[in-house]
Design an enzyme around this catalytic site. Structure first.
Site, mmCIF file in Angstrom:
data_model
loop_
_atom_site.group_PDB
_atom_site.id
_atom_site.type_symbol
_atom_site.label_atom_id
_atom_site.label_comp_id
_atom_site.label_asym_id
_atom_site.label_seq_id
_atom_site.Cartn_x
_atom_site.Cartn_y
_atom_site.Cartn_z
ATOM 1 N N LYS A 199 1.451 -0.099 15.035
ATOM 2 C CA LYS A 199 2.836 -0.262 15.482
ATOM 3 C C LYS A 199 3.079 -1.499 16.344
ATOM 4 O O LYS A 199 4.233 -1.895 16.542
ATOM 5 C CB LYS A 199 3.272 0.984 16.289
ATOM 6 C CG LYS A 199 3.399 2.222 15.439
ATOM 7 C CD LYS A 199 4.474 2.063 14.389
ATOM 8 C CE LYS A 199 4.296 3.034 13.238
ATOM 9 N NZ LYS A 199 4.779 2.486 11.983
ATOM 10 N N TYR A 226 -8.804 6.069 7.522
ATOM 11 C CA TYR A 226 -8.887 6.413 8.954
ATOM 12 C C TYR A 226 -9.835 7.605 9.064
ATOM 13 O O TYR A 226 -9.596 8.646 8.452
ATOM 14 C CB TYR A 226 -7.523 6.835 9.497
ATOM 15 C CG TYR A 226 -6.480 5.749 9.593
ATOM 16 C CD1 TYR A 226 -5.739 5.348 8.481
ATOM 17 C CD2 TYR A 226 -6.206 5.123 10.810
ATOM 18 C CE1 TYR A 226 -4.761 4.361 8.584
ATOM 19 C CE2 TYR A 226 -5.228 4.139 10.916
ATOM 20 C CZ TYR A 226 -4.519 3.761 9.799
ATOM 21 O OH TYR A 226 -3.554 2.784 9.903
ATOM 22 N N PRO A 279 -3.643 0.655 18.718
ATOM 23 C CA PRO A 279 -3.386 0.144 17.355
ATOM 24 C C PRO A 279 -3.516 1.198 16.254
ATOM 25 O O PRO A 279 -3.197 0.918 15.112
ATOM 26 C CB PRO A 279 -4.437 -0.950 17.188
ATOM 27 C CG PRO A 279 -5.442 -0.716 18.240
ATOM 28 C CD PRO A 279 -4.772 -0.013 19.354
ATOM 29 N N HIS A 296 0.855 -1.194 0.000
ATOM 30 C CA HIS A 296 0.000 0.000 0.000
ATOM 31 C C HIS A 296 0.890 1.243 0.000
ATOM 32 O O HIS A 296 1.685 1.418 0.907
ATOM 33 C CB HIS A 296 -0.926 0.014 1.230
ATOM 34 C CG HIS A 296 -2.138 -0.846 1.067
ATOM 35 N ND1 HIS A 296 -3.342 -0.535 1.637
ATOM 36 C CD2 HIS A 296 -2.322 -2.003 0.398
ATOM 37 C CE1 HIS A 296 -4.243 -1.450 1.318
ATOM 38 N NE2 HIS A 296 -3.634 -2.370 0.582
ATOM 39 N N TYR A 309 4.732 6.337 9.954
ATOM 40 C CA TYR A 309 3.802 5.250 9.628
ATOM 41 C C TYR A 309 4.527 4.099 8.921
ATOM 42 O O TYR A 309 4.296 2.924 9.224
ATOM 43 C CB TYR A 309 2.674 5.781 8.734
ATOM 44 C CG TYR A 309 1.500 4.835 8.581
ATOM 45 C CD1 TYR A 309 1.441 3.931 7.517
ATOM 46 C CD2 TYR A 309 0.452 4.824 9.504
ATOM 47 C CE1 TYR A 309 0.371 3.049 7.377
ATOM 48 C CE2 TYR A 309 -0.621 3.951 9.367
ATOM 49 C CZ TYR A 309 -0.654 3.068 8.306
ATOM 50 O OH TYR A 309 -1.701 2.188 8.169
HETATM 51 P P1 FAS Z 1 1.296 -11.712 21.739
HETATM 52 O O1 FAS Z 1 0.375 -11.266 22.830
HETATM 53 O O2 FAS Z 1 0.806 -11.766 20.341
HETATM 54 O O3 FAS Z 1 1.836 -13.191 22.063
HETATM 55 C C1 FAS Z 1 2.167 -13.554 23.389
HETATM 56 C C2 FAS Z 1 1.979 -15.057 23.501
HETATM 57 O O4 FAS Z 1 2.401 -15.454 24.800
HETATM 58 C C3 FAS Z 1 0.521 -15.476 23.353
HETATM 59 O O5 FAS Z 1 0.387 -16.495 22.397
HETATM 60 C C4 FAS Z 1 0.138 -15.953 24.761
HETATM 61 O O6 FAS Z 1 -0.790 -17.020 24.736
HETATM 62 C C5 FAS Z 1 1.472 -16.395 25.303
HETATM 63 N N1 FAS Z 1 1.530 -16.357 26.770
HETATM 64 C C6 FAS Z 1 1.035 -15.415 27.594
HETATM 65 N N2 FAS Z 1 1.286 -15.737 28.871
HETATM 66 C C7 FAS Z 1 1.979 -16.924 28.844
HETATM 67 C C8 FAS Z 1 2.509 -17.772 29.840
HETATM 68 N N3 FAS Z 1 2.388 -17.469 31.135
HETATM 69 N N4 FAS Z 1 3.130 -18.904 29.464
HETATM 70 C C9 FAS Z 1 3.284 -19.214 28.139
HETATM 71 N N5 FAS Z 1 2.776 -18.456 27.138
HETATM 72 C C10 FAS Z 1 2.137 -17.316 27.509
HETATM 73 N N6 FAS Z 1 -1.236 -4.394 16.590
HETATM 74 C C11 FAS Z 1 -1.297 -3.756 15.395
HETATM 75 O O7 FAS Z 1 -0.255 -3.364 14.882
HETATM 76 N N7 FAS Z 1 -2.522 -3.547 14.784
HETATM 77 C C12 FAS Z 1 -3.702 -3.999 15.334
HETATM 78 O O8 FAS Z 1 -4.760 -3.798 14.772
HETATM 79 C C13 FAS Z 1 -3.672 -4.672 16.567
HETATM 80 N N8 FAS Z 1 -4.824 -5.163 17.142
HETATM 81 C C14 FAS Z 1 -4.755 -5.806 18.365
HETATM 82 C C15 FAS Z 1 -5.917 -6.299 19.008
HETATM 83 C C16 FAS Z 1 -5.829 -6.943 20.253
HETATM 84 C C17 FAS Z 1 -7.095 -7.454 20.930
HETATM 85 C C18 FAS Z 1 -4.584 -7.086 20.896
HETATM 86 C C19 FAS Z 1 -4.481 -7.737 22.261
HETATM 87 C C20 FAS Z 1 -3.429 -6.602 20.274
HETATM 88 C C21 FAS Z 1 -3.513 -5.973 19.001
HETATM 89 N N9 FAS Z 1 -2.375 -5.488 18.340
HETATM 90 C C22 FAS Z 1 -2.408 -4.853 17.152
HETATM 91 C C23 FAS Z 1 -1.101 -5.659 18.916
HETATM 92 C C24 FAS Z 1 -0.652 -7.065 18.604
HETATM 93 O O9 FAS Z 1 -0.661 -7.270 17.216
HETATM 94 C C25 FAS Z 1 0.670 -7.250 19.260
HETATM 95 O O10 FAS Z 1 1.513 -6.123 19.051
HETATM 96 C C26 FAS Z 1 1.374 -8.495 18.819
HETATM 97 O O11 FAS Z 1 0.500 -9.572 19.015
HETATM 98 C C27 FAS Z 1 2.650 -8.578 19.642
HETATM 99 O O12 FAS Z 1 3.129 -9.850 19.544
HETATM 100 P P2 FAS Z 1 3.792 -10.584 20.811
HETATM 101 O O13 FAS Z 1 4.690 -9.646 21.497
HETATM 102 O O14 FAS Z 1 4.287 -11.866 20.285
HETATM 103 O O15 FAS Z 1 2.593 -10.782 21.839
HETATM 104 C C1 PHB Z 2 -5.839 -3.792 10.927
HETATM 105 O O1 PHB Z 2 -5.965 -4.089 9.737
HETATM 106 O O2 PHB Z 2 -6.185 -4.561 11.850
HETATM 107 C C2 PHB Z 2 -5.259 -2.447 11.268
HETATM 108 C C3 PHB Z 2 -4.696 -1.689 10.274
HETATM 109 C C4 PHB Z 2 -4.149 -0.448 10.596
HETATM 110 C C5 PHB Z 2 -4.199 0.005 11.903
HETATM 111 C C6 PHB Z 2 -4.779 -0.779 12.908
HETATM 112 C C7 PHB Z 2 -5.306 -2.010 12.589
HETATM 113 O O3 PHB Z 2 -3.685 1.228 12.202
#
Ligand code: FAS
Ligand code: PHB
Length: 389
Positions: free
Chosen positions: A296, A200, A292, A72, A384
């Site tokens: 990032k 956005y 989000p 994009h 971005y």
């Molecule tokens: P994660 O949380 O992905 O992974 C951590 C892992 O550790 C999980 O699988 C968990 O089960 C495991 N774990 C936890 N406790 C444990 C324990 N005690 N023992 C063993 N394993 C354990 N980022 C964006 O850029 N755009 C978005 O739109 C966006 N939407 C999101 C929506 C939600 C609901 C959430 C919670 C996050 C969102 N994020 C988004 C951020 C997300 O993408 C994170 O930045 C990304 O998952 C980070 O990856 P990890 O650091 O690997 O953490």
């Molecule tokens: C998404 O596609 O989930 C998304 C994209 C851009 C953002 C946040 C979430 O800034």
């Protein structure tokens, strides 16, 4: 059992770190509390910076991303009924990759299985010990048996609610946090995106985001008060609310269908300092959380893993621990810039209940200046697409 590095968490941070270490000959074991299916079922990020793309290529999982992902070169900001394109490619020479976190995780899981990496899924009661010494241990339960792993280092990649950061003595860690007074209600639907790029929107009813996962799968969000319950939002109510926040053309192009996933995510900014405690390192959401808005979260996990994997590999390959000793400082420098950008994007695009008339006018002025100034749009674009590692 013994390994060089125990990685707690099989999200993007843990899987990417594990793959880079395996490729460099540094053995590691990943412990994940959930099943692989559960991890894959979480719908999260959608936009990858070029730095994250390069990291995934380095880990050997770039092929499917380039085949299915979409470059994009810009996105639209919508306010006062007008759309303004932020020309990422024209302003910075760089674009972003739209490729869902689910697919990234899928690719990394497949690569790890292919390289014989050990991942223990459904590992219960993971606990970490003696990381302030030179012989850390990790214990967990699996199928009723207690296991102990001796290692040199522990990578806490276990997300915001994980066990690793919480195992650090309170006196040794400082947390910085801001909780936002709203959440994002998100819907995933198998319908073509209403626009070829992301939109956005800042609307008096609240923020909205039109994103996508492919040419046939769309991801939409609307800002909701924290008091909202996802069960009170039928698909129809969601789509009506989304349309009300879009311009007529976008609203007319919205193709609706049964939601594949629907959830409300709270928004917060969070950083823990430092990121190293003896032989324990924190990376990804275990170390920081961003709203989000700036896309990032996943991308910061990638840059943390870049710094940490470089340090670990140089330690094992050359006995040189300078990069490992510099991990916390280097990672935090980039983390805080992404925290600032994510906070700023959130502040100009969402409706804050306590902003008042003055606050709304300032937000309006921010947006009008932004789209009228090449310098301001370049600054947005640089952040971005991702600041340098
Ligand atoms: P994660 O949380 O992905 O992974 C951590 C892992 O550790 C999980 O699988 C968990 O089960 C495991 N774990 C936890 N406790 C444990 C324990 N005690 N023992 C063993 N394993 C354990 N980022 C964006 O850029 N755009 C978005 O739109 C966006 N939407 C999101 C929506 C939600 C609901 C959430 C919670 C996050 C969102 N994020 C988004 C951020 C997300 O993408 C994170 O930045 C990304 O998952 C980070 O990856 P990890 O650091 O690997 O953490
Ligand atoms: C998404 O596609 O989930 C998304 C994209 C851009 C953002 C946040 C979430 O800034």
């Amino acid at each position: 059992m013994r390994t060089s590095v125990v990685i707690v968490g099989a999200g993007p941070a843990g899987l990417l770190l594990g793959q880079l270490l395996l490729k460099a000959g540094v053995d590691n074991i990943i412990l994940e509390q959930r099943s692989a299916e559960y991890v894959l079922g979480r719908i999260r990020a959608g936009v990858l910076e070029q730095g994250a793309v390069r990291m995934l290529e380095e880990a050997g999982v770039g092929a499917r991303m380039h085949a299915l992902g979409h470059e994009h070169g810009g996105f639209d900001l919508l306010f006062d009924g007008q759309r303004h394109r932020i020309d990422l490619k024209g302003l910075t020479g760089t674009s972003v990759m739209v490729y869902g976190q689910t697919e990234v995780t899928h690719d990394l899981m497949d690569a790890r299985a292919a390289t014989g990496g050990v991942t223990v899924y459904e590992a219960e009661d993971v606990s970490i010990h003696d990381f302030d010494g030179t012989a850390p241990k990790v214990r967990y339960r699996k199928d009723g048996q207690t296991h102990e792993i001796d290692c040199d280092f522990i990578a806490g990649c276990d997300g915001f609610h994980g066990v690793c950061r919480k195992s650090v003595p309170e006196k040794s860690i400082k947390n910085f946090e801001r909780v936002y007074p709203f959440g994002w209600l998100g819907v995933l639907v198998d319908q073509p995106p209403l626009h070829h790029e992301l939109i956005y929107a800042n609307h008096e009813r609240g923020f909205a985001l039109c994103s996508q996962r492919s040419l046939t799968r769309s991801r939409y969000y609307v800002q909701v008060p924290l008091s909202e319950k996802v069960e009170d939002w039928s698909d129809e109510r969601f789509y009506d609310e989304l349309r009300s926040r879009l311009d007529p053309e976008a609203a007319a192009n919205l193709k609706t269908g049964p939601s594949l996933e629907k959830s409300i995510a709270p928004l917060r900014s969070f950083v823990a300092e430092p990121l190293r405690f003896g032989r324990l390192f924190l990376a990804g959401d275990a170390a920081h959380i961003v709203p989000p808005t700036g896309a990032k979260g996943l991308n910061l996990a990638a840059s943390d893993v870049h710094y940490l994997s470089t340090g670990l590999i140089e330690h094992y390959r050359k006995g040189d621990s300078r990069e490992l000793d510099a991990y916390s400082h280097k990672a935090l420098a980039r983390i805080w810039k992404a925290e600032r950008f994510s906070w700023w994007m959130t502040s100009i695009l969402h409706r804050f209940p306590d902003a008042g008339d003055f606050g709304h006018r300032i937000q309006q002025a921010d947006l009008e200046y932004l789209v009228s100034s090449k310098a301001a749009m370049t600054s947005l674009a640089e952040n971005y697409i991702g600041l340098p590692y």
